[in-house]
Write a protein that holds these residues in place. Structure first.
Motif, PDB file in Angstrom:
ATOM      1  N   GLU A  67       0.826  -1.207   0.000  1.00  0.00           N
ATOM      2  CA  GLU A  67       0.000   0.000   0.000  1.00  0.00           C
ATOM      3  C   GLU A  67       0.866   1.266   0.000  1.00  0.00           C
ATOM      4  N   ILE A  68       1.847   1.310   0.869  1.00  0.00           N
ATOM      5  CA  ILE A  68       2.696   2.500   0.993  1.00  0.00           C
ATOM      6  C   ILE A  68       3.594   2.672  -0.234  1.00  0.00           C
ATOM      7  N   SER A  69       4.185   1.577  -0.701  1.00  0.00           N
ATOM      8  CA  SER A  69       5.151   1.661  -1.805  1.00  0.00           C
ATOM      9  C   SER A  69       4.472   1.827  -3.165  1.00  0.00           C
ATOM     10  N   GLY A  70       3.241   1.356  -3.280  1.00  0.00           N
ATOM     11  CA  GLY A  70       2.561   1.387  -4.568  1.00  0.00           C
ATOM     12  C   GLY A  70       2.871   0.179  -5.436  1.00  0.00           C
ATOM     13  N   PHE A  71       3.629  -0.775  -4.908  1.00  0.00           N
ATOM     14  CA  PHE A  71       3.929  -2.002  -5.637  1.00  0.00           C
ATOM     15  C   PHE A  71       2.921  -3.069  -5.215  1.00  0.00           C
ATOM     16  N   PRO A  72       2.108  -3.562  -6.137  1.00  0.00           N
ATOM     17  CA  PRO A  72       1.043  -4.494  -5.763  1.00  0.00           C
ATOM     18  C   PRO A  72       1.580  -5.810  -5.207  1.00  0.00           C
ATOM     19  N   ALA A  73       0.871  -6.351  -4.244  1.00  0.00           N
ATOM     20  CA  ALA A  73       1.164  -7.698  -3.744  1.00  0.00           C
ATOM     21  C   ALA A  73       0.074  -8.593  -4.330  1.00  0.00           C
TER      22      ALA A  73
END
Length: 91
Positions: free
Chosen positions: A68-74
């Motif tokens: 959420e914070i980084s913007g990289f989807p999990a």
């Protein structure tokens, strides 16, 4: 801490140059610093359109918070229960 493999769907990530990957790593590190010491990035493997990241974390929620914070989807989070390697056959 538990070990996780995080699959991230990132179109064209495999064609990113060194500077772009450096920027992505810095963005991830910033998010990790914000969350604290209960989550650690170990390493990532870059494929054409996704990455496979190894993380240590207290729980899966921290992995989701990092995404959420980084913007990289999990896209997919899998907890690793055990590891084996070629030497496992001998012991």
């Amino acid at each position: 801490m538990r070990k996780y493999i995080i699959e991230r769907d990132l179109p064209a990530v495999g064609s990113m140059d060194r500077e772009q990957l450096k920027g992505a790593a810095a963005k991830s590190n910033t998010a990790l610093a914000e969350i604290g010491t209960d989550v650690q990035w170990v390493e990532s493997y870059v494929a054409d359109n996704k990455t496979f990241c190894v993380y240590l974390a207290k729980d899966e929620g921290l992995i989701r918070r990092h995404a959420e914070i980084s913007g990289f989807p999990a896209s997919k989070i899998t907890e690793i229960k055990r590891m084996i390697d070629p030497t496992t056959a001998g012991g």
